[in-house]
Design an enzyme around this catalytic site. Structure first.
Site, PDB file in Angstrom:
ATOM      1  N   CYS A 186      -1.313  -3.961   7.903  1.00 17.89           N
ATOM      2  CA  CYS A 186      -1.072  -2.730   8.890  1.00 17.89           C
ATOM      3  C   CYS A 186      -0.783  -3.190  10.159  1.00 17.89           C
ATOM      4  O   CYS A 186       0.152  -2.348  10.725  1.00 17.89           O
ATOM      5  CB  CYS A 186      -2.504  -1.742   9.034  1.00 17.89           C
ATOM      6  SG  CYS A 186      -3.072  -1.318   7.468  1.00 17.89           S
ATOM      7  N   CYS A 199       0.869  -1.267  -0.023  1.00 19.97           N
ATOM      8  CA  CYS A 199       0.022   0.088  -0.113  1.00 19.97           C
ATOM      9  C   CYS A 199       0.870   1.251  -0.107  1.00 19.97           C
ATOM     10  O   CYS A 199       0.304   2.284  -0.284  1.00 19.97           O
ATOM     11  CB  CYS A 199      -0.785  -0.017   1.154  1.00 19.97           C
ATOM     12  SG  CYS A 199      -0.163  -0.580   2.762  1.00 19.97           S
TER      13      CYS A 199
END
Lengths: 258, 137
Positions: free
Chosen positions: B107, B37
């Site tokens: 994440c 990302c």
């Protein structure tokens, strides 16, 4: 092992509606269900009947070997040709099974074409076929490092991370300045300069990636796993860097133009 | 995709944003990134040399709400722990606490990586610092 993986990959796309056709025995997939001639992946070359989908990867679907350089003009032609032949409307008079198969084959064809015509998607797809889990590489590496009590090797090189971080700091500053309507021309210029550098880097990474496509395609059929891995790892590294820089350029453009 | 309340809380009110002096021998810095990302996360810890307790932690993350929340939570969790205790923090615990959906698991992985990288950096400094301290005495 490898063929099971390919089968899974294939089934992932059509899982919901091909369970019946995929339960066929190995023999049945080699011959046409209608006339018994040796069949192709999509339809019988002898009687032209649509065939039930079999677990093949996208390269095999188009009759291609797993090479990264491919003639997209030819691929496009083949795609239109197959689209026409597999079009569900053409099978409107066929029995229900055939209609279903043509629908499944058409959807597979579209997925295969979309993936293979784009060189980056093609590379990522091939790497997945080769067992590289692109989305999982961070998680898998973290779990491995944790279990071994070691420090994980970052998939992104530290120098690039440093650069990404610093540029993001500057972008944040410029965003804040812009909000107040008093952007510092020196900072704008500096960021603009870095954007040019990044775009150049992006280009050179893309060029380097092409070199490894050639290298992959040149690997002999009996290449060692070690040799294949080297080229794969290099491509993964280049794809990682490339996507970082692409995102960064996108963010920079947003701030500069915003 | 909707963020959970906890993610939103950390995102709109991140704890411990900032930086510590990366040249200090008591500070460990971890800089990590997720190519998927494009996120990049810096996490720093300040460790008491006598007790090995993490007394302060700061972070700065450029990324999505989940990445910011994961690192914010990570700094909260490491504070007050010894470095060995902090090494036990698993990304799955962050996922659970923040109710992260599968697409945002990376994440939490990033946050765990950042903790471990910061501790590694600090440990490296201790190894280097020790003989130097002896020599100075």
């Amino acid at each position: 092992m490898a063929s099971v993986f390919v089968a899974n990959l294939f089934m992932g796309n059509v899982e919901s509606n091909t369970s019946s056709s995929l339960t066929m025995t190995g023999d049945a997939t080699a011959t046409c269900w209608s006339c018994g001639t040796m069949r192709a992946v999509h339809f019988c070359s002898a009687c032209g009947k649509v065939q039930p989908p079999v677990p093949v990867d996208y390269f095999t679907f188009f009759g291609l070997s797993r090479k990264l350089n491919l003639n997209t003009a030819l691929l496009e032609r083949e795609f239109y040709e197959l689209s026409r032949k597999l079009h569900p409307d053409l099978c409107a008079r066929a029995d229900k099974r055939e209609q279903e198969w043509s629908l499944e084959q058409s959807s597979l064809l579209n997925d295969a074409y979309r993936t293979l015509k784009d060189p980056i998607k093609r590379t990522e797809y091939l790497l997945r076929l080769e067992g590289v889990e692109l989305e999982e590489q961070s998680k898998a590496a973290t779990e491995k490092a944790r279990a071994a009590g070691e420090i994980k090797k970052q998939v992104v090189p530290p120098d690039l991370l440093e650069e990404v971080f610093e540029l993001n700091m500057q972008l944040e500053e410029l965003r804040a300045q812009k909000k107040l309507g008093e952007d510092d021309p020196a900072l704008v210029e500096e960021i603009g300069r870095q954007k040019l550098e990044l775009e150049e880097k992006y280009e050179s990474l893309s060029e380097e990636l092409k070199k490894y496509w050639d290298e992959w395609d040149r690997l002999p059929g009996n290449a060692t796993e070690e040799g294949r891995r080297k080229v794969r790892d290099k491509m993964v590294d280049l794809l990682n860097r490339r996507s970082y820089i692409r995102n960064l350029v996108r963010d920079v453009s947003e701030v500069l133009e915003g | 995709m909707a963020y959970s309340d906890k993610v939103l809380d950390h995102y709109s009110n991140p704890r411990n944003v900032g930086s510590l002096d990366k040249n200090s021998s008591e500070v460990g810095t971890g800089l990590v990134g997720a190519p998927e990302c494009g996120d990049v996360m810096k996490l720093q810890i300040k460790v008491n040399p006598q007790t090995n307790v993490i007394e302060d932690a700061k972070f700065k993350t450029f990324g999505c709400g989940s990445a910011i929340a994961s690192s914010s939570l990570a700094t909260e969790w490491v504070k007050g722990k010894t470095v060995d205790e902090a090494l036990q923090i698993k990304n799955t615990e962050i996922v659970k606490e923040l109710s992260l959906p599968p697409v945002k698991i990376h994440c939490s992985v990033l946050a765990e990586d950042a903790i471990r990288a910061a501790i590694h950096d600090w440990k490296k400094k201790q190894d280097v610092a020790k003989p130097a301290t002896v020599a100075a005495q």
